[in-house]
Write a protein that holds these residues in place. Structure first.
Motif, PDB file in Angstrom:
ATOM      1  N   ASP A  24     -66.801  23.862  17.726  1.00 26.96           N
ATOM      2  CA  ASP A  24     -66.329  22.807  16.844  1.00 26.96           C
ATOM      3  C   ASP A  24     -65.240  21.985  17.531  1.00 26.96           C
ATOM      4  O   ASP A  24     -65.250  20.755  17.492  1.00 26.96           O
ATOM      5  CB  ASP A  24     -65.806  23.418  15.543  1.00 26.96           C
ATOM      6  CG  ASP A  24     -65.556  22.386  14.469  1.00 26.96           C
ATOM      7  OD1 ASP A  24     -66.394  21.463  14.323  1.00 26.96           O
ATOM      8  OD2 ASP A  24     -64.542  22.500  13.766  1.00 26.96           O
ATOM      9  N   ALA A  25     -64.298  22.668  18.172  1.00 25.52           N
ATOM     10  CA  ALA A  25     -63.213  21.981  18.882  1.00 25.52           C
ATOM     11  C   ALA A  25     -63.768  21.113  20.011  1.00 25.52           C
ATOM     12  O   ALA A  25     -63.319  19.983  20.216  1.00 25.52           O
ATOM     13  CB  ALA A  25     -62.216  22.997  19.439  1.00 25.52           C
ATOM     14  N   ALA A  40     -53.943  15.429  19.550  1.00 23.82           N
ATOM     15  CA  ALA A  40     -52.674  15.796  18.919  1.00 23.82           C
ATOM     16  C   ALA A  40     -51.745  16.511  19.900  1.00 23.82           C
ATOM     17  O   ALA A  40     -50.530  16.305  19.861  1.00 23.82           O
ATOM     18  CB  ALA A  40     -52.929  16.673  17.699  1.00 23.82           C
ATOM     19  N   SER A  41     -52.308  17.320  20.774  1.00 20.99           N
ATOM     20  CA  SER A  41     -51.473  18.064  21.726  1.00 20.99           C
ATOM     21  C   SER A  41     -50.766  17.145  22.718  1.00 20.99           C
ATOM     22  O   SER A  41     -49.777  17.530  23.335  1.00 20.99           O
ATOM     23  CB  SER A  41     -52.329  19.079  22.486  1.00 20.99           C
ATOM     24  OG  SER A  41     -53.355  18.429  23.205  1.00 20.99           O
ATOM     25  N   GLU A  42     -51.243  15.908  22.862  1.00 16.34           N
ATOM     26  CA  GLU A  42     -50.646  14.942  23.795  1.00 16.34           C
ATOM     27  C   GLU A  42     -49.686  13.975  23.104  1.00 16.34           C
ATOM     28  O   GLU A  42     -49.070  13.148  23.769  1.00 16.34           O
ATOM     29  CB  GLU A  42     -51.758  14.132  24.470  1.00 16.34           C
ATOM     30  CG  GLU A  42     -52.744  14.966  25.250  1.00 16.34           C
ATOM     31  CD  GLU A  42     -53.984  14.198  25.663  1.00 16.34           C
ATOM     32  OE1 GLU A  42     -54.172  13.044  25.215  1.00 16.34           O
ATOM     33  OE2 GLU A  42     -54.777  14.754  26.430  1.00 16.34           O
ATOM     34  N   CYS A  43     -49.586  14.056  21.779  1.00 15.63           N
ATOM     35  CA  CYS A  43     -48.761  13.104  21.012  1.00 15.63           C
ATOM     36  C   CYS A  43     -47.311  13.557  20.937  1.00 15.63           C
ATOM     37  O   CYS A  43     -47.028  14.748  20.858  1.00 15.63           O
ATOM     38  CB  CYS A  43     -49.299  12.961  19.596  1.00 15.63           C
ATOM     39  SG  CYS A  43     -50.955  12.289  19.528  1.00 15.63           S
ATOM     40  N   CYS A  44     -46.412  12.584  20.933  1.00 23.55           N
ATOM     41  CA  CYS A  44     -44.973  12.844  20.821  1.00 23.55           C
ATOM     42  C   CYS A  44     -44.433  12.199  19.552  1.00 23.55           C
ATOM     43  O   CYS A  44     -44.942  11.182  19.093  1.00 23.55           O
ATOM     44  CB  CYS A  44     -44.237  12.262  22.018  1.00 23.55           C
ATOM     45  SG  CYS A  44     -44.756  12.944  23.582  1.00 23.55           S
ATOM     46  N   ARG A  45     -43.365  12.763  19.047  1.00 21.84           N
ATOM     47  CA  ARG A  45     -42.695  12.241  17.866  1.00 21.84           C
ATOM     48  C   ARG A  45     -42.316  10.776  18.066  1.00 21.84           C
ATOM     49  O   ARG A  45     -41.816  10.387  19.110  1.00 21.84           O
ATOM     50  CB  ARG A  45     -41.443  13.068  17.598  1.00 21.84           C
ATOM     51  CG  ARG A  45     -40.748  12.706  16.343  1.00 21.84           C
ATOM     52  CD  ARG A  45     -39.624  13.703  16.095  1.00 21.84           C
ATOM     53  NE  ARG A  45     -38.803  13.209  15.025  1.00 21.84           N
ATOM     54  CZ  ARG A  45     -37.523  12.900  15.150  1.00 21.84           C
ATOM     55  NH1 ARG A  45     -36.923  13.074  16.299  1.00 21.84           N
ATOM     56  NH2 ARG A  45     -36.859  12.432  14.136  1.00 21.84           N
ATOM     57  N   GLY A  46     -42.603   9.937  17.057  1.00 18.43           N
ATOM     58  CA  GLY A  46     -42.269   8.523  17.106  1.00 18.43           C
ATOM     59  C   GLY A  46     -43.356   7.650  17.691  1.00 18.43           C
ATOM     60  O   GLY A  46     -43.271   6.429  17.659  1.00 18.43           O
ATOM     61  N   SER A  77     -57.601  20.158  19.545  1.00 17.74           N
ATOM     62  CA  SER A  77     -56.509  20.655  20.375  1.00 17.74           C
ATOM     63  C   SER A  77     -55.368  21.221  19.531  1.00 17.74           C
ATOM     64  O   SER A  77     -54.739  22.200  19.921  1.00 17.74           O
ATOM     65  CB  SER A  77     -55.963  19.546  21.284  1.00 17.74           C
ATOM     66  OG  SER A  77     -55.303  18.556  20.532  1.00 17.74           O
ATOM     67  N   GLU A  78     -55.114  20.604  18.395  1.00 15.83           N
ATOM     68  CA  GLU A  78     -53.974  20.982  17.568  1.00 15.83           C
ATOM     69  C   GLU A  78     -54.172  20.381  16.176  1.00 15.83           C
ATOM     70  O   GLU A  78     -54.911  19.420  16.008  1.00 15.83           O
ATOM     71  CB  GLU A  78     -52.703  20.425  18.213  1.00 15.83           C
ATOM     72  CG  GLU A  78     -51.417  20.962  17.687  1.00 15.83           C
ATOM     73  CD  GLU A  78     -50.214  20.432  18.476  1.00 15.83           C
ATOM     74  OE1 GLU A  78     -49.185  20.210  17.844  1.00 15.83           O
ATOM     75  OE2 GLU A  78     -50.321  20.243  19.704  1.00 15.83           O
ATOM     76  N   GLY A 111     -43.831  21.120  12.633  1.00 17.69           N
ATOM     77  CA  GLY A 111     -45.171  20.679  13.012  1.00 17.69           C
ATOM     78  C   GLY A 111     -45.281  19.167  13.011  1.00 17.69           C
ATOM     79  O   GLY A 111     -44.402  18.452  12.526  1.00 17.69           O
ATOM     80  N   LYS A 112     -46.379  18.667  13.533  1.00 17.81           N
ATOM     81  CA  LYS A 112     -46.609  17.222  13.585  1.00 17.81           C
ATOM     82  C   LYS A 112     -47.164  16.736  12.250  1.00 17.81           C
ATOM     83  O   LYS A 112     -47.950  17.426  11.603  1.00 17.81           O
ATOM     84  CB  LYS A 112     -47.561  16.887  14.720  1.00 17.81           C
ATOM     85  CG  LYS A 112     -46.948  17.190  16.072  1.00 17.81           C
ATOM     86  CD  LYS A 112     -47.902  16.952  17.201  1.00 17.81           C
ATOM     87  CE  LYS A 112     -47.195  17.296  18.512  1.00 17.81           C
ATOM     88  NZ  LYS A 112     -48.085  17.270  19.641  1.00 17.81           N
ATOM     89  N   VAL A 113     -46.739  15.525  11.879  1.00 19.90           N
ATOM     90  CA  VAL A 113     -47.153  14.951  10.600  1.00 19.90           C
ATOM     91  C   VAL A 113     -47.285  13.440  10.733  1.00 19.90           C
ATOM     92  O   VAL A 113     -46.598  12.822  11.546  1.00 19.90           O
ATOM     93  CB  VAL A 113     -46.131  15.316   9.485  1.00 19.90           C
ATOM     94  CG1 VAL A 113     -44.779  14.706   9.751  1.00 19.90           C
ATOM     95  CG2 VAL A 113     -46.642  14.915   8.114  1.00 19.90           C
TER      96      VAL A 113
END
Length: 125
Positions: A24-25, A40-46, A77-78, A111-113
Motif C-alpha cells: 500500500d505504501a 510527508a517525511s520530507e516536509c518541514c514545519r512552515g 512515508s509518514e 506530529g505534522k498537521v
C-alpha cells in the motif's frame, strides 16, 4: 523461460509474499511521484506542500463549541493530521479515501498537521 515471463513471475511472487502495508505504501508513493506531490517525511514545519495519500482515520467533533473534522492522511512515508476547523462533517472525507491536499505544514502534539487544507478527492484505482 522468456525474460518477460520471468519478470512477471518475479513481480507476482513479490506481491503474494510482501506485507500488505508495504504494498500500500509503495502504491501511494508511486501515485505521489506521478502527481508531483511531496512526501510527508520530507516536509518541514512552515512549508507550503502538496501531498497525496490515503485517509487512515476520520474523527468528527460536532458536539463541542469548536467543531472540527480530524483525519489522518498516510502518504507511504509518514502520517499527517488534517484538521478542518469549524466543520461538523465533510462529504467524501472517510477512511480509505485517497486525497490530494495542499496547505502549510504545522506541528501539533509532536506530529505534522495541516489546518484547513485544500483537498481534492481522488478516484478509486
Amino acid at each position: 523461460m522468456a525474460p518477460a515471463a520471468a519478470h512477471y513471475f518475479r513481480r507476482l511472487s513479490r506481491r503474494l509474499t510482501q506485507d500488505i502495508d508495504e504494498l500500500d505504501a509503495e502504491e501511494i508513493s508511486q501515485q505521489a511521484d506521478v502527481l508531483g506531490a511531496k512526501r510527508a517525511s520530507e516536509c518541514c514545519r512552515g512549508e507550503e506542500v502538496t501531498m497525496v495519500g490515503r485517509l487512515r482515520s476520520v474523527e468528527a467533533c460536532p458536539k463541542t463549541a469548536n467543531a472540527s473534522v480530524i483525519a489522518e492522511l498516510f502518504d507511504g512515508s509518514e502520517a499527517v493530521k488534517l484538521v478542518w476547523i469549524g466543520r461538523r462533517r465533510i462529504p467524501g472525507i472517510e477512511p480509505g479515501r485517497s486525497l490530494l491536499v495542499r496547505g502549510r505544514i504545522g506541528e501539533r502534539d509532536g506530529g505534522k498537521v495541516i489546518y484547513n487544507p485544500y483537498y481534492e478527492l481522488q478516484s478509486a484505482s
